[in-house]
Each structure stands twice: as C-alpha cells, then as structure tokens.
Design a protein around this motif. Structure first.
Motif, PDB file in Angstrom:
ATOM      1  N   THR A 109     -17.125  22.246  50.790  1.00 23.08           N
ATOM      2  CA  THR A 109     -16.169  22.809  51.750  1.00 23.08           C
ATOM      3  C   THR A 109     -16.263  24.319  51.824  1.00 23.08           C
ATOM      4  N   PHE A 110     -17.240  24.895  51.164  1.00 26.64           N
ATOM      5  CA  PHE A 110     -17.478  26.343  51.237  1.00 26.64           C
ATOM      6  C   PHE A 110     -18.978  26.553  51.209  1.00 26.64           C
ATOM      7  N   ALA A 111     -19.452  27.436  52.077  1.00 22.93           N
ATOM      8  CA  ALA A 111     -20.897  27.680  52.152  1.00 22.93           C
ATOM      9  C   ALA A 111     -21.134  29.106  52.613  1.00 22.93           C
ATOM     10  N   ALA A 112     -22.362  29.550  52.422  1.00 23.78           N
ATOM     11  CA  ALA A 112     -22.795  30.860  52.907  1.00 23.78           C
ATOM     12  C   ALA A 112     -24.115  30.662  53.625  1.00 23.78           C
ATOM     13  N   SER A 113     -24.247  31.257  54.804  1.00 22.67           N
ATOM     14  CA  SER A 113     -25.487  31.127  55.565  1.00 22.67           C
ATOM     15  C   SER A 113     -26.019  32.516  55.880  1.00 22.67           C
ATOM     16  N   VAL A 114     -27.354  32.607  55.983  1.00 22.70           N
ATOM     17  CA  VAL A 114     -28.047  33.875  56.249  1.00 22.70           C
ATOM     18  C   VAL A 114     -28.787  33.724  57.564  1.00 22.70           C
ATOM     19  N   ASP A 115     -28.568  34.667  58.491  1.00 21.97           N
ATOM     20  CA  ASP A 115     -29.314  34.604  59.746  1.00 21.97           C
ATOM     21  C   ASP A 115     -30.621  35.349  59.618  1.00 21.97           C
ATOM     22  N   GLY A 116     -31.399  35.365  60.692  1.00 16.24           N
ATOM     23  CA  GLY A 116     -32.733  35.964  60.647  1.00 16.24           C
ATOM     24  C   GLY A 116     -32.736  37.446  60.368  1.00 16.24           C
ATOM     25  N   MET A 117     -31.616  38.154  60.571  1.00 10.36           N
ATOM     26  CA  MET A 117     -31.519  39.590  60.329  1.00 10.36           C
ATOM     27  C   MET A 117     -30.933  39.907  58.958  1.00 10.36           C
ATOM     28  N   GLY A 118     -30.657  38.878  58.141  1.00  8.17           N
ATOM     29  CA  GLY A 118     -30.126  39.113  56.804  1.00  8.17           C
ATOM     30  C   GLY A 118     -28.613  39.167  56.743  1.00  8.17           C
ATOM     31  N   LYS A 119     -27.891  38.893  57.848  1.00  9.67           N
ATOM     32  CA  LYS A 119     -26.424  38.899  57.829  1.00  9.67           C
ATOM     33  C   LYS A 119     -25.932  37.608  57.193  1.00  9.67           C
ATOM     34  N   ILE A 120     -24.944  37.739  56.271  1.00 11.32           N
ATOM     35  CA  ILE A 120     -24.431  36.596  55.518  1.00 11.32           C
ATOM     36  C   ILE A 120     -23.045  36.257  56.050  1.00 11.32           C
ATOM     37  N   THR A 121     -22.866  34.995  56.502  1.00 16.91           N
ATOM     38  CA  THR A 121     -21.593  34.504  57.024  1.00 16.91           C
ATOM     39  C   THR A 121     -21.044  33.443  56.079  1.00 16.91           C
ATOM     40  N   LEU A 122     -19.752  33.530  55.751  1.00 14.95           N
ATOM     41  CA  LEU A 122     -19.094  32.546  54.892  1.00 14.95           C
ATOM     42  C   LEU A 122     -18.486  31.459  55.769  1.00 14.95           C
ATOM     43  N   LEU A 123     -18.683  30.204  55.382  1.00 14.14           N
ATOM     44  CA  LEU A 123     -18.177  29.047  56.113  1.00 14.14           C
ATOM     45  C   LEU A 123     -17.199  28.318  55.209  1.00 14.14           C
ATOM     46  N   ALA A 124     -16.027  27.976  55.736  1.00 17.26           N
ATOM     47  CA  ALA A 124     -15.010  27.371  54.880  1.00 17.26           C
ATOM     48  C   ALA A 124     -14.260  26.293  55.642  1.00 17.26           C
ATOM     49  N   GLY A 125     -13.593  25.403  54.856  1.00 19.77           N
ATOM     50  CA  GLY A 125     -12.760  24.367  55.429  1.00 19.77           C
ATOM     51  C   GLY A 125     -13.497  23.064  55.637  1.00 19.77           C
ATOM     52  N   PRO A 126     -12.785  22.011  55.991  1.00 15.69           N
ATOM     53  CA  PRO A 126     -13.410  20.684  56.174  1.00 15.69           C
ATOM     54  C   PRO A 126     -14.495  20.669  57.246  1.00 15.69           C
ATOM     55  N   ASP A 127     -14.340  21.542  58.272  1.00 14.10           N
ATOM     56  CA  ASP A 127     -15.329  21.563  59.359  1.00 14.10           C
ATOM     57  C   ASP A 127     -16.285  22.741  59.248  1.00 14.10           C
ATOM     58  N   LEU A 128     -16.222  23.478  58.122  1.00 15.27           N
ATOM     59  CA  LEU A 128     -17.147  24.595  57.874  1.00 15.27           C
ATOM     60  C   LEU A 128     -17.131  25.601  59.020  1.00 15.27           C
ATOM     61  N   LYS A 129     -15.952  26.051  59.377  1.00 11.72           N
ATOM     62  CA  LYS A 129     -15.870  27.022  60.459  1.00 11.72           C
ATOM     63  C   LYS A 129     -16.283  28.401  59.961  1.00 11.72           C
ATOM     64  N   PRO A 130     -17.066  29.160  60.769  1.00 13.96           N
ATOM     65  CA  PRO A 130     -17.482  30.508  60.356  1.00 13.96           C
ATOM     66  C   PRO A 130     -16.270  31.407  60.132  1.00 13.96           C
ATOM     67  N   GLY A 131     -16.307  32.158  59.033  1.00 12.37           N
ATOM     68  CA  GLY A 131     -15.203  33.050  58.706  1.00 12.37           C
ATOM     69  C   GLY A 131     -15.673  34.451  58.412  1.00 12.37           C
ATOM     70  N   LYS A 132     -15.398  34.910  57.216  1.00 12.88           N
ATOM     71  CA  LYS A 132     -15.697  36.295  56.837  1.00 12.88           C
ATOM     72  C   LYS A 132     -17.200  36.514  56.709  1.00 12.88           C
ATOM     73  N   GLU A 133     -17.592  37.779  56.810  1.00 11.42           N
ATOM     74  CA  GLU A 133     -18.992  38.165  56.642  1.00 11.42           C
ATOM     75  C   GLU A 133     -19.108  39.178  55.520  1.00 11.42           C
ATOM     76  N   LEU A 134     -20.185  39.062  54.744  1.00 15.33           N
ATOM     77  CA  LEU A 134     -20.450  40.069  53.729  1.00 15.33           C
ATOM     78  C   LEU A 134     -20.976  41.330  54.400  1.00 15.33           C
ATOM     79  N   PRO A 135     -20.605  42.493  53.901  1.00 20.08           N
ATOM     80  CA  PRO A 135     -21.113  43.745  54.509  1.00 20.08           C
ATOM     81  C   PRO A 135     -22.637  43.735  54.574  1.00 20.08           C
ATOM     82  N   ALA A 136     -23.167  44.149  55.727  1.00 20.59           N
ATOM     83  CA  ALA A 136     -24.621  44.101  55.950  1.00 20.59           C
ATOM     84  C   ALA A 136     -25.320  45.159  55.108  1.00 20.59           C
ATOM     85  N   ARG A 137     -26.560  44.846  54.743  1.00 25.35           N
ATOM     86  CA  ARG A 137     -27.426  45.784  54.016  1.00 25.35           C
ATOM     87  C   ARG A 137     -28.763  45.868  54.723  1.00 25.35           C
ATOM     88  N   GLY A 138     -29.522  46.906  54.418  1.00 23.25           N
ATOM     89  CA  GLY A 138     -30.813  47.084  55.065  1.00 23.25           C
ATOM     90  C   GLY A 138     -31.857  46.105  54.593  1.00 23.25           C
TER      91      GLY A 138
END
Length: 938
Positions: free
Chosen positions: A614-643
């Motif tokens: 019920t909690f996950a983290a995904s990385v897009d092609g540019m290195g941005k990390i999005t946190l997914l939470a809840g029964p339906d894994l809705k996108p939520g908070k993002e970790l601050p981007a780095r180079g």
C-alpha cells in the motif's frame, strides 16, 4: 695512396653507433678501399665516406648500397636504419596548416592560395571557361587535385561573391545553408522555397546581387556525392541548371566531379545538355609542375628541398595514380622530420615516402589508442566509407556517433586523417581507403553486411526525418536481412538505428498477430463451409461450431488487445471468456480487467513497493521520485529533485523510510512519515550502488556492486548494515566484505537474505545476527531473486540470457532445504518474487513482461496475467490479499480470487452501463446462448 678514414667523434649516440656498425661491416669484408666500394655500390666515394662518418644519417638507399658492397644483410640493416631514423626524428609538432607549407591529405583552401603552385596553366584554362560559360564541369581522377584547383585556384581569384559547397546527403538543404550565410536569410526559409520550386534559387541569387555588378560564383565540389550518398538530387540539379542557364542568370556554376562519374552525369538529361562542350579535364602534373608544387611552398616559408628529394618524388609520383594527396602528405611528414631548414631525402624515406606515409601515420595513431578506443576507431572508420565497386568516403552525421567517440575523433582529427565539420565527419581524402592495409582488411571482412548497414542507416535517418512515420519502417525481407546482420555483426548500432530496427520488429510482430487471427478466422470459416458440402445433417452443427469458435476468438482478441474498446465491455467479456474456458490465461485476463488503472504523472523507469503493497516509490525517466500511497496507490508527495540519476531505491516494509542510491555515489535516507513532507534523515557518500531494508524496516543494507568474474560476484565488494532507528551513528552494525552479487531482504518471514555468495550459494541470516548464516542452498546460479513463506523458499535463477528456471524449496522446521520443485522455465528479474499472506500462492515474473501466479501446494499455474500497459516494474501483495502492480505507464490493484474479481466487475457495471453492455452482447455472441457476466442481470 688511399686517404685515411677520419676517426668517429667521441660519444655514444644512435648515429655514432650506426656509423661504427658500417665501419665494422667494412672491416669484416676485408677493408676494401672506398674507391672499390664506389665501384660496387655505384655511389661516389664522398657519399660512402659520409655514410660511415657519423655526422648525419645517410639515406636508406645509400645505406643498403654500402651494405651490399660489403656483403652484409640488407634486411637487417634496413631495420637498423629505420630504428635510428625514428630515434633521430624530432618530437613531432601538432599538425598546423598555419605553419606547415603542405596541407597533407586535405585539399588546399582559399586561404592557402599563396602556397598553391604548379597548376597555373590549368587554372588559366579554367578561368577562361568560367568567363565564357555559366555552367562548367571540372572532371578528374580521385587525387588529381580538383578540390585544390577549385578552392585555392578558382575561388581565390574570383572578384565577386563565392559560395563553395559539397552536396552531402541533402544537397538542397546544404545549398540553402551556404546561400543563407552569404545573404543573411533564414536557411530554413530558403530550403522550403527551393523545395517548393527549384526556380527560386535563381530569384534569391538575383535578389542578393541586385545592387552588384558581379555574378555569384557557385562551386559544388565532390559533386559525385549526388550519386554515392543516395541524395534526392533531382530538385538540386534542376535548381542549379535553371539558375545558370536562365536568360537573366546572375550565377556561374562550377561542378567538381570524379572522372569515373562522368557517365552518371551523362545519364541525367539536364546535366548532359548543360555540360556539353563545357568541361575541363584535370590530369596528372607534369614533372615541371610537380617540381613547382614541391619546392615553391617550402621556399615561401624559408625552407629548401634537396634536389635528390625532388627527383625521388617525381619518380615516385609517376608510379601512383591520384598521387597528389600522397605527395602532399609525404611532404608534410618530411617537413615534420626536417633537419634545420632542409627537407631531405632521408627524412622522406623515414616518413615512408609516397607509398607508405599515409599507412604509417594511420597505423601510428591507431596503435597509440587503448583497446577500447581502437574498437571505437574501427566502428568510426567503417561508417566513414561508402561501400561500392570502388569504395569512396562517406560523410558521417554526428548523430551516428556515441559520446565516448570524442577522444578517438580528436586523435584522428589531430593527425588529419579525418575532418570534422559542425554536424558531420568525413575521411580527409579517399587515398586513406586504398593505402591503409588495416582499413582495407576491415572493409573486406563483411562487405555485404556493411551494405546492409548503410541501407539501415539511411532508412533510420529517413524514418527520423519523417517524425518516425510507421509507413517508413522495414518489413519482410529487408527486416529479416537487417535482423540477421545485427545479430551476427560486431558493428555498433547508433541510437536512431536501434530504435528504427526495434520499431520495425515490433510493427511486424503486430502485423503477424493480426494475420494469424485472420488465418484462424478463415480456417474456421473454411471448415464450416467444407462441412456443408459433405453431410447436410452435420451442416448445421459444423456451422454453429465454427461460429462459436469465431465468436470466442473475437472475444479473446478484444480482451487481450493492447488498445481495446470500451473497458467495461471488455471486462464483461473477460468474465464470459473465463466461464466458457477456465484456463490460467483466461483467469489472468479476468483478474487484470477487474482492476481499474490509476492515472500516473509520468512514465516510470523503476519502482519499488513496501511489504504491505500500500506504499510505493516510483522513478521517472528524469530521476524524479514520486511516492504512491493508499489502497489504489494514488500519486502523492515527491522527493526533492537532484541532478544525479537514481541507481537503486528501496522502501521500508512499513513504508516509513525510503532509501535512494544515486549515480554520483551518494545514498540518501528519507523519513516519509511527517505530514509536512519527506524529511532527509542522513546521507552517505562513496561507491554505494545498492540499498535494501530488512524484514522489520530497522536495518538498511548499503553495498557496492562491482563487475567481477563470470560467476557474477566481485572480489572487492563491501556490504554495510546500518541501524535505521539510530541513523546518526558513525559506524554500521555490521560490514561484510565477502564476495557477493545481490542483497535482498524478505519482508514476509523472520529470515532475511543478506547476500548471494560465490560459488553458487544462497545464504540467509538472522536479522539480529547478520554474521551467522542459518542455511545455504547449494548450486544456485547467480544472480538470484528470492521470496519466503512460513514453509517455502522461492528462488528465481536467471541464466546468462536473463531468463531461467524458478525453483520452490520446501524448508523443514529445522531450517534445512528439503527438495526442489521447478515452477517455470521462463523467468527474469523484472521484480522480486513474492508469496501471498497464507503462502498458498507464489507470484513471479513470467519472462514476457507479464506476471505468473502459481498454486504452491500442488504446484501448478493458477493465473497468467499479461497485456499490461507498459513494462512491469514492481509487484506486491496488499494486506487484503490483492495484487498491486506498477508498470512504466500505470498502476493497478487486482484481486487474486476469481469470485471477488467477478463481483467487482459487476458492481462497476451500473444500470446505464449494463444496458450498453447488453446492447453489444449479441454482436460478440451471435446465435449463441452465452449468459450475461453478472448473475443479477435478467
């Protein structure tokens, strides 16, 4: 009385040792007088005395004559002479046309007019032709000096504006760029105008010269590229001919063409008419002209040329076709070995002369590259040659090269072997192709394959230019040839070529699937029709059976389609398909369609779940990390981007912490629990490349992964286990330095896998005592992926081709592995295998971008889930027993039980939608009694 031989100077230099060796050879021959040696060697006594005098190195010819007169070994002394010549050669300065009197392989340019000699008579003839005609062709063999004549001769003496160009792969575009640089107009706008109407070239030139009395001189050098590079030459030729022959022409066009393409020009009617009686032939230089070309440039910079060297060059040039670039390169190498202000015959011979100078230069540059750079240089040179009956140079687009080729290009450019433009690279002169043995060997290894590669390169460039139009993809025989060549060849494909070939393969596979479906339909119909001609009684039965198969095939195609129609209709059809034929594949399709894909912010490149799913983290092609939470894994908070890009990411089993390892060597630990947003807890620096949490989330493993022996491990790896509850501690709880290849902790069992050690043993340890191994499963290939339940351990062991068997180990209460039960023959590591909560089902990748669910207790396959939008990146089991999946394009949560899946589908089909599905039902099942998917429907 013969004169006494002068003693050698004191010292121990290569030159003195060489002279002493000649004197010793003369003594061994009985000390003949120098007059006697002169009779045998056919050189004067003074020359032979100087050869053994130790003051300067004699020429190679004099040395070998001296040795032969003394009955010595010519081959031995030729090698000794070469060694001394190399030792005496001064440090070679970097090539510089500003200081060297000869351009080497490159043609003389307009700026070199002051040192361009020997072609005065031919230049006067050409100027007269250009004054008399507006369209002139200059024909000559490769290496005859056409480019130098056109640039340093004709263009340099022009009184009006001059444009010099080569056609390249897009001659009309190149013309627009060159003319735009002269007039200041937009090259894109000019190209559009010329493509729309070639006559616009004349108008644009007339507009630019409206206030000038001088005509434009347009020189198209290397015009044969029109025929060798497969360019769309029609509009360009039409534009040139019209601009030069129209009544109010303001341009004089001069073409520089290789003589062997004279017939090609004659085959184009417009060129044939325009060039009739308007050609200038460039032949070989006469001895007097060649003498001027050799001595005058040196004199311009205060140098002298030995008479013996001039004589030798004239003799050597008469033996070589297209010798001028060879002469220029040999002279340039001689200039780099000059002694004082003199260019000597000895330096010329040390450089290799006309016959070997180019090969020695190319070989010297190649051998000074490291092995990786040599492999890259081979790839570059193979791309720089156009394969034909007579190989020619090819202009290479910079997009065909990798970023790592820059060092190789710098070395080749510094030695003048290749010329680099703003967006292209080419061999400086075609003489390199015919005179460098190594390059000829490369070209001879697989000429048919290189032709296939050229066609693939051109097709990929056209596909890219057409915005990746599917209509320009390879199909049929061309695709088969390209695939076969790419699999057996070591030639490296560039990004555009690989994308083009992959897209062609994918399109062909889609077309093949459609054809197979069509064939299945036709066969079914044929069977039905054939049955009607045999027995009338069987007719109705056969027809009904064929229609039933056709209907079922149509339903299955719709359910499995990559781009289905109405999702609700398809979900209902999946239920019907399963009830009619309850196979694992149909069960998997039913489970997949029972979930509703969630919208995602962007396509992902990797993802990881918590233990609960019920909690996950995904990385897009540019290195941005999005946190997914809840029964339906809705996108939520993002970790601050780095180079830096993400190398490895892990989520704690309880979802509280996220660990990220970046490619710049930094590892960060984030606390995701604060409501204000993720908080950075701590960072580590070093070579950390892999992170993983243990089963209860209190321990974080950080390890280095370094390529090692063939068993997949490294001999200098380091694995550290840190306490997450005390992240500020200076030292880890434990450091393991044994060879390992992968760290994976099991979140659903008390045991935690710490490392896969060599050779072929999987070890799991007690989290409270990571130094003590509790069990080892022998003969397990690396790398591994592992999951545990209370009774079973599931181990996936991919082979060297990334696919291999998955084994189920029955673990007894004492912790010993009892037996091995294979589950599947095709597994890869796209995500970590896992068990459901009661251990009855095992979930693992199926090797084809799908998910396989196995009944552990039997064992047999329970469901095959495929057809995900995008590539599967991660999977997990939620607390309520559902399967959560993240792909590159979406995320989905589906039940693993059929009955809840059907109930969920029926709940989603509300009344208006139910009526819509019912309205379409008969179109999928004509004349068939197939129940509606939901029991409550009337």
């Amino acid at each position: 009385m013969p004169r006494l031989e002068r003693p050698l100077d004191a010292g121990d230099t290569p030159l003195l040792r060489f002279a002493a060796g000649l004197r010793a050879l003369r003594a061994h021959a009985g000390n003949p007088t120098y007059r006697e040696l002169s009779t045998l060697a056919h050189y004067s006594t003074a020359v032979l005395c100087d050869a053994a005098g130790g003051r300067k190195l004699p020429s190679k010819a004099v040395t070998l004559a001296f040795v032969a007169a003394c009955d010595g070994d010519p081959s031995e002394w030729a090698a000794r002479w070469r060694e001394v010549a190399d030792q005496l050669a001064p440090d070679r300065p970097p090539p510089s046309l500003e200081s060297a009197p000869y351009p080497g392989l490159a043609a003389f340019q307009i700026s070199d007019a002051a040192r361009f000699f020997g072609r005065e008579k031919l230049l006067a003839e050409l100027l007269e032709h250009v004054r008399s005609h507006r369209f002139v062709g200059v024909f000559g063999a490769s290496g005859s000096g056409k480019s130098s004549l056109l640039r340093a001769g004709l263009a340099a003496q022009a009184s009006g504006p001059v444009v010099v160009m080569t056609p390249g792969v897009s001659p009309l575009e190149e013309c627009a760029v060159r003319l735009g640089a002269l007039t200041g107009d937009s090259a894109a706008m000019l190209h559009t105008e010329f493509a729309a109407d070639p006559g616009n070239l004349h108008l644009r030139i007339s507009q630019a010269l409206a206030d000038s009395s001088e005509d434009l001189l347009l020189i198209v050098d290397q015009f044969e590229e029109i025929f060798t590079l497969g360019a769309d030459s029609g509009p360009f030729i039409e534009a040139l001919v019209h601009a030069a022959t129209t009544e109010r022409s303001r341009v004089r066009v001069v073409l520089g063409v290789r003589a062997d393409f004279f017939g090609h020009c004659g085959s184009v009617p417009a060129l044939r008419d325009a060039l009739r009686d308007r050609t200038v032939l460039v032949g070989a230089m006469t001895p007097d002209e060649l003498r001027e070309a050799v001595t005058r440039p040196a004199a311009e910079v205060g140098l002298t040329v030995e008479t013996a060297l001039v004589t030798r060059i004239i003799a050597d040039a008469g033996k070589e076709s297209g010798a001028l670039p060879l002469v220029s390169h040999a002279l340039r190498e001689t200039w780099q070995r000059r002694q004082g202000i003199a260019l000597t015959l000895a330096a010329y011979e040390a450089a290799g002369g006309i016959q070997h100078a180019i090969a020695r230069t190319a070989e010297a540059v190649f051998t000074h590259l490291d092995p990786a750079q040599q492999a890259a240089a081979r790839q570059v040179f193979l791309r720089l040659v156009a394969i034909s009956d007579e190989d020619t140079k090819r202009r290479l687009r910079r997009a065909e090269l990798d970023a790592g080729d820059s060092a190789v290009l710098a070395a080749l450019t510094a030695s003048r072997l290749v010329t680099v433009g703003q967006d292209h690279v080419e061999i400086t002169h075609e003489a390199l192709i015919s005179h460098w043995p190594r390059l000829r060997d490369w070209l001879g290894e697989d000429r048919d394959g290189l032709r296939t590669h050229r066609l693939l390169t051109d097709a990929a460039a056209e596909w890219t230019a057409l915005d990746r139009d599917p209509g320009s993809l390879y199909r049929g025989t061309r695709l088969a040839l390209a695939q076969d060549w790419s699999q057996r060849s070591d030639v490296r494909l560039c990004a555009d070529e690989r994308a083009f070939l992959d897209a062609s393969t994918h399109a062909t596979r889609r077309q093949s699937r459609r054809l197979r479906r069509l064939v299945a339909l036709l066969v079914a119909l044929l069977v039905a029709v054939s049955g009607t001609t045999v027995y009338s009684v069987i007719q109705q039965h056969s027809t009904a059976d064929a229609l039933r198969r056709v209907a079922l095939q149509k339903v299955e195609d719709e359910v499995r389609s990559d781009s289905p129609g109405d999702p609700s209709v398809v979900a209902a059809l999946a239920v019907a398909d399963y009830r009619l034929d309850p196979t694992p594949q149909h069960r998997g399709q039913l489970l997949r369609w029972s979930g509703i894909p969630a919208s995602v912010p962007a396509a992902r490149s990797s993802a990881v779940f918590s233990a609960t799913g019920t909690f996950a983290a995904s990385v897009d092609g540019m290195g941005k990390i999005t946190l997914l939470a809840g029964p339906d894994l809705k996108p939520g908070k993002e970790l601050p981007a780095r180079g830096a890009r993400v190398r490895s990411i892990a989520v704690a089993p309880n979802g509280r912490h996220v660990a990220v390892s970046y490619e710049d060597g930094e590892t960060a630990l984030w606390d995701t629990s604060p409501s204000s947003g993720p908080t950075l807890v701590r960072t580590w620096t070093g070579r950390q490349t892999y992170v993983a949490f243990n089963g209860d989330g209190t321990g974080l493993a950080i390890g280095d992964v370094v390529s090692g022996p063939s068993n997949g491990t490294s001999t200098n790896s380091r694995l550290e286990l840190w306490n997450v509850d005390e992240p500020r501690r200076d030292q880890p709880m434990k450091t393991l330095t044994e060879p390992w290849s992968q760290t994976a902790f099991a979140a659903d069992a008390p045991r935690a896998v710490v490392r896969a050690s060599a050779p072929g043993a999987l070890t799991w340890n007690d989290p409270t005592n990571p130094a003590t191994a509790r069990n080892e499963l022998e003969a397990v290939s690396l790398p591994v992926a592992e999951a545990q339940s209370d009774r079973f351990v599931l181990v996936a062991t991919p082979s060297e081709f990334a696919r291999g068997p998955a084994s189920l180990f029955d673990v007894a209460p004492d912790g010993k592995a009892d037996q091995d039960q294979p589950l599947s023959s095709r597994v890869n590591l796209q995500f970590q295998p896992l068990f459901n909560r009661d251990g009855s089902l095992a979930v693992l990748p199926d090797g084809t971008n799908g998910v396989a669910v196995w009944d552990v207790h039997h064992p047999q396959q329970y469901a095959a889930l495929s057809g995900w939008p995008g590539q599967v990146l991660a999977a997990a089991i939620t607390p309520d027993g559902r399967l959560a999946v993240i792909t590159t394009e979406t995320q989905l949560v589906v039940p693993l039980d059929v009955e809840p899946a059907i109930a969920g589908i029926c709940r989603g089909l509300v009344t208006p939608l139910r009526q819509h599905v019912q309205a379409e039902w008969s179109s999928y099942f004509p004349d068939m009694d197939v129940p509606y998917p939901c029991p409550e429907w009337p």
